[in-house]
Design a protein around this motif. Structure first.
Motif, PDB file in Angstrom:
ATOM      1  N   ALA A 298     -25.933 -30.796 186.907  1.00 15.53           N
ATOM      2  CA  ALA A 298     -26.247 -30.705 185.463  1.00 15.53           C
ATOM      3  C   ALA A 298     -27.642 -30.145 185.207  1.00 15.53           C
ATOM      4  O   ALA A 298     -28.014 -29.889 184.067  1.00 15.53           O
ATOM      5  CB  ALA A 298     -26.130 -32.090 184.829  1.00 15.53           C
ATOM      6  N   LEU A 332     -31.981 -28.983 181.455  1.00 14.58           N
ATOM      7  CA  LEU A 332     -30.558 -29.273 181.620  1.00 14.58           C
ATOM      8  C   LEU A 332     -29.729 -28.038 181.267  1.00 14.58           C
ATOM      9  O   LEU A 332     -30.127 -27.225 180.414  1.00 14.58           O
ATOM     10  CB  LEU A 332     -30.165 -30.461 180.742  1.00 14.58           C
ATOM     11  CG  LEU A 332     -30.979 -31.740 181.003  1.00 14.58           C
ATOM     12  CD1 LEU A 332     -30.457 -32.904 180.166  1.00 14.58           C
ATOM     13  CD2 LEU A 332     -30.980 -32.120 182.479  1.00 14.58           C
ATOM     14  N   ASP A 337     -27.769 -29.940 173.217  1.00 11.81           N
ATOM     15  CA  ASP A 337     -26.739 -30.995 173.215  1.00 11.81           C
ATOM     16  C   ASP A 337     -26.853 -31.842 174.477  1.00 11.81           C
ATOM     17  O   ASP A 337     -26.793 -33.076 174.428  1.00 11.81           O
ATOM     18  CB  ASP A 337     -25.330 -30.383 173.156  1.00 11.81           C
ATOM     19  CG  ASP A 337     -25.014 -29.881 171.756  1.00 11.81           C
ATOM     20  OD1 ASP A 337     -25.806 -30.188 170.835  1.00 11.81           O
ATOM     21  OD2 ASP A 337     -23.994 -29.179 171.609  1.00 11.81           O
ATOM     22  N   ALA A 338     -27.007 -31.157 175.603  1.00  8.75           N
ATOM     23  CA  ALA A 338     -27.107 -31.878 176.876  1.00  8.75           C
ATOM     24  C   ALA A 338     -28.363 -32.754 176.886  1.00  8.75           C
ATOM     25  O   ALA A 338     -28.315 -33.924 177.297  1.00  8.75           O
ATOM     26  CB  ALA A 338     -27.151 -30.881 178.034  1.00  8.75           C
ATOM     27  N   THR A 341     -27.832 -35.772 174.591  1.00  5.68           N
ATOM     28  CA  THR A 341     -26.888 -36.728 175.201  1.00  5.68           C
ATOM     29  C   THR A 341     -27.591 -37.507 176.308  1.00  5.68           C
ATOM     30  O   THR A 341     -27.442 -38.732 176.427  1.00  5.68           O
ATOM     31  CB  THR A 341     -25.660 -35.974 175.770  1.00  5.68           C
ATOM     32  OG1 THR A 341     -25.076 -35.235 174.709  1.00  5.68           O
ATOM     33  CG2 THR A 341     -24.651 -36.906 176.394  1.00  5.68           C
ATOM     34  N   PHE A 342     -28.342 -36.803 177.117  1.00  4.11           N
ATOM     35  CA  PHE A 342     -29.095 -37.446 178.205  1.00  4.11           C
ATOM     36  C   PHE A 342     -30.010 -38.538 177.629  1.00  4.11           C
ATOM     37  O   PHE A 342     -30.003 -39.683 178.087  1.00  4.11           O
ATOM     38  CB  PHE A 342     -29.899 -36.373 178.945  1.00  4.11           C
ATOM     39  CG  PHE A 342     -30.795 -36.898 180.023  1.00  4.11           C
ATOM     40  CD1 PHE A 342     -30.307 -37.157 181.299  1.00  4.11           C
ATOM     41  CD2 PHE A 342     -32.147 -37.146 179.775  1.00  4.11           C
ATOM     42  CE1 PHE A 342     -31.137 -37.650 182.305  1.00  4.11           C
ATOM     43  CE2 PHE A 342     -32.981 -37.635 180.758  1.00  4.11           C
ATOM     44  CZ  PHE A 342     -32.474 -37.883 182.028  1.00  4.11           C
ATOM     45  N   THR A 345     -28.251 -41.608 176.286  1.00  8.95           N
ATOM     46  CA  THR A 345     -27.535 -42.421 177.271  1.00  8.95           C
ATOM     47  C   THR A 345     -28.469 -43.272 178.140  1.00  8.95           C
ATOM     48  O   THR A 345     -28.038 -44.262 178.726  1.00  8.95           O
ATOM     49  CB  THR A 345     -26.689 -41.483 178.179  1.00  8.95           C
ATOM     50  OG1 THR A 345     -25.991 -40.562 177.348  1.00  8.95           O
ATOM     51  CG2 THR A 345     -25.672 -42.259 178.993  1.00  8.95           C
ATOM     52  N   GLY A 386     -33.073 -27.064 176.416  1.00 12.83           N
ATOM     53  CA  GLY A 386     -32.492 -27.993 177.410  1.00 12.83           C
ATOM     54  C   GLY A 386     -33.530 -28.826 178.137  1.00 12.83           C
ATOM     55  O   GLY A 386     -33.203 -29.543 179.084  1.00 12.83           O
ATOM     56  N   LEU A 408     -27.139 -38.223 183.394  1.00  9.13           N
ATOM     57  CA  LEU A 408     -26.760 -36.842 183.746  1.00  9.13           C
ATOM     58  C   LEU A 408     -25.236 -36.701 183.840  1.00  9.13           C
ATOM     59  O   LEU A 408     -24.677 -35.650 183.531  1.00  9.13           O
ATOM     60  CB  LEU A 408     -27.416 -36.425 185.074  1.00  9.13           C
ATOM     61  CG  LEU A 408     -28.926 -36.161 184.995  1.00  9.13           C
ATOM     62  CD1 LEU A 408     -29.525 -36.052 186.401  1.00  9.13           C
ATOM     63  CD2 LEU A 408     -29.225 -34.898 184.191  1.00  9.13           C
ATOM     64  N   LYS A 410     -23.120 -38.005 181.897  1.00  7.99           N
ATOM     65  CA  LYS A 410     -22.591 -37.864 180.524  1.00  7.99           C
ATOM     66  C   LYS A 410     -22.818 -36.473 179.961  1.00  7.99           C
ATOM     67  O   LYS A 410     -22.274 -36.121 178.915  1.00  7.99           O
ATOM     68  CB  LYS A 410     -23.308 -38.869 179.601  1.00  7.99           C
ATOM     69  CG  LYS A 410     -22.971 -40.308 179.889  1.00  7.99           C
ATOM     70  CD  LYS A 410     -21.765 -40.707 179.074  1.00  7.99           C
ATOM     71  CE  LYS A 410     -21.462 -42.179 179.300  1.00  7.99           C
ATOM     72  NZ  LYS A 410     -20.101 -42.519 178.948  1.00  7.99           N
ATOM     73  N   VAL A 411     -23.695 -35.710 180.577  1.00 10.81           N
ATOM     74  CA  VAL A 411     -24.125 -34.424 179.999  1.00 10.81           C
ATOM     75  C   VAL A 411     -23.005 -33.390 180.128  1.00 10.81           C
ATOM     76  O   VAL A 411     -22.476 -33.230 181.195  1.00 10.81           O
ATOM     77  CB  VAL A 411     -25.408 -33.952 180.696  1.00 10.81           C
ATOM     78  CG1 VAL A 411     -25.729 -32.517 180.362  1.00 10.81           C
ATOM     79  CG2 VAL A 411     -26.567 -34.856 180.322  1.00 10.81           C
TER      80      VAL A 411
END
Ligand code: PLP
Length: 411
Positions: A298, A332, A337-338, A341-342, A345, A386, A408, A410-411
């Motif tokens: 990721a 990332l 978005d990644a 999300t990271f 989480t 990212g 990671l 979840k990414v």
């Protein structure tokens, strides 16, 4: 109290700058919350003002009356004495009520209208904003050089007219790109205007990087970070081997009214002895984590000093840094978005700006710490969508690695 022998920094930080007899025998300094101080005589009051205003110099060892807490106070003096041994090459310090107060006061003191500043880029977003929104409108020209481009830095210094300050943030926040301090010092020394080299040493100092020993004139710190270490106070410090320079910054501090208050000085004093312990543990944790994340599917890139591959960056790192420190910047693969999300989480590290505390933090620089920069400035500095910046604390490193890996996933 005068000691008969010279001691090393870990001892000096605990034993210097404080005389228990001035705090009714207390083993730790008292907090002196007074805003004003009673003079010994009208004559000594007049003399204290003359010295504070720079009209006369104090004699070595002379004890001056305190005046008023905006100018200085006992807890500031104790802290300023105690912090000096932590910084190789320093002989004096001045404390401010934030890192930005230390930085802005330094620029205002050194850069008159019509002068030029050469600085590396990226800078911490607040410093960049100060240059763009305050210093440039005052008629100071700011010339930007990409962090790590040694040739461009030397060329920009040589070409600048009426150059007063070369300002270097190394490693740079948040890309961790390093700039060559010896080259900056040599170019500044060769310049006919004799500009001062000022370094923001927040990311690796005072434990892992010693710019004053390389000829740098002045260091600025966000003491909010590693020096305070618990994300519970704001403070700034300047340190130098040039006492006159420190005295002139104290003078402007008295005018601007941005001295660090007594309670904060007292807290920060009590944190100093553990700075090297905390920084060593944090750096060890971060290095283990960064090196364990290499090759993760990721992650597009890991910016961390022990993982540098660019030969020029490796050369600078090896010539001026002792250990890699506790900041890891990840890029990332999935962009913003990644990154979001990271951050959403993570269970152990908090999603918060700031860094250097014993608890791990993580943030998205492009939309937070560096959101003052224009999209063009962000792109040029390599602060991507990212990108996430991790500040690693003193938790168990395997727990932290598990947390980062789970996020990671979840990414
Ligand atoms: C490198 C650097 N310099 C200066 C500052 C500003 O310090 P403060 O927030 O204490 O004003 C920061 C804050 O994040 C920073 O990261």
């Amino acid at each position: 109290m005068t000691r008969k022998y010279v001691v090393r920094p870990e001892t000096a930080v605990l034993t210097r700058g404080f005389d228990p007899s001035l705090s009714v025998g207390s083993a730790r300094p008292a907090v002196f919350r007074s805003s004003t101080y009673v003079f010994n005589s009208p004559e000594s009051a007049a003399h204290a003002f003359e010295v504070a205003l720079g009209k006369v110099k104090s004699k070595p060892g002379e004890s001056l009356d305190l005046i008023y807490a905006r100018i200085s106070h006992p807890n500031a003096e104790i802290l300023e004495d105690q912090i000096v041994p932590l910084e190789t090459g320093a002989t004096g310090a001045a404390v401010f009520n934030s890192g930005m107060a230390a930085i802005s006061t330094t620029f205002l003191a050194l850069c008159p209208p019509g002068s030029t500043v050469v600085h590396t880029s990226p800078l911490y977003g607040g410093t960049q904003l100060f240059l763009d929104a305050v210093l440039t409108p005052l008629g100071v020209k700011a010339v930007e050089v990409d962090a790590g481009d040694t040739q461009a830095l030397v060329a920009a210094i040589a070409a600048a007219k009426n150059l007063k300050v070369v300002f270097v943030e190394t490693p740079a926040n948040p890309t961790l790109r390093m700039s060559d301090l010896r080259a900056a010092v040599a170019a500044a020394k060769a310049h006919p205007d004799h500009p001062l080299v000022v370094v923001d040493n927040t990311f690796l100092g005072p434990t892992f990087q010693h710019p004053l020993a390389l000829g740098v004139d002045l260091l600025v710190y966000s003491a909010t970070k590693y020096l305070a270490g618990f994300s519970d106070l704001l403070a700034g410090v300047v340190l130098s081997g040039n006492d006159e320079l420190v005295a002139s910054l104290r003078g402007l501090r008295g005018v601007l009214g941005n001295i660090l208050q007594a309670d904060e000085c007292w807290l920060l004093s009590s944190r100093l002895a553990t700075v090297p312990l905390r920084m060593n543990k944090q750096s060890k944790n971060a290095q283990r984590i960064a090196e364990s994340l290499v090759g993760h599917p990721a992650i597009a890139a890991i910016h961390y000093p022990s993982l540098f591959t660019d030969p020029e960056q490796c050369r600078i790192r090896d010539s001026q840094c002792d250990f890699p420190g506790a900041i890891i910047t990840l890029e990332l693969k999935g962009g913003r978005d990644a990154a979001f999300t990271f951050l959403r989480t993570l269970q152990i590290a908090h999603n918060a700006v700031s860094l250097g505390g014993v608890e791990s933090l993580a943030c998205h620089p492009r939309t937070t710490t560096h959101s003052e920069l224009s999209p063009e400035q962000l792109d040029r500095a390599g602060i991507t969508d990212g990108m996430v910046r991790l500040s690693v604390g003193i938790e168990n490193w395997q727990d932290l690695l598990m947390d980062y890996r789970a996020a990671l996933e979840k990414v």
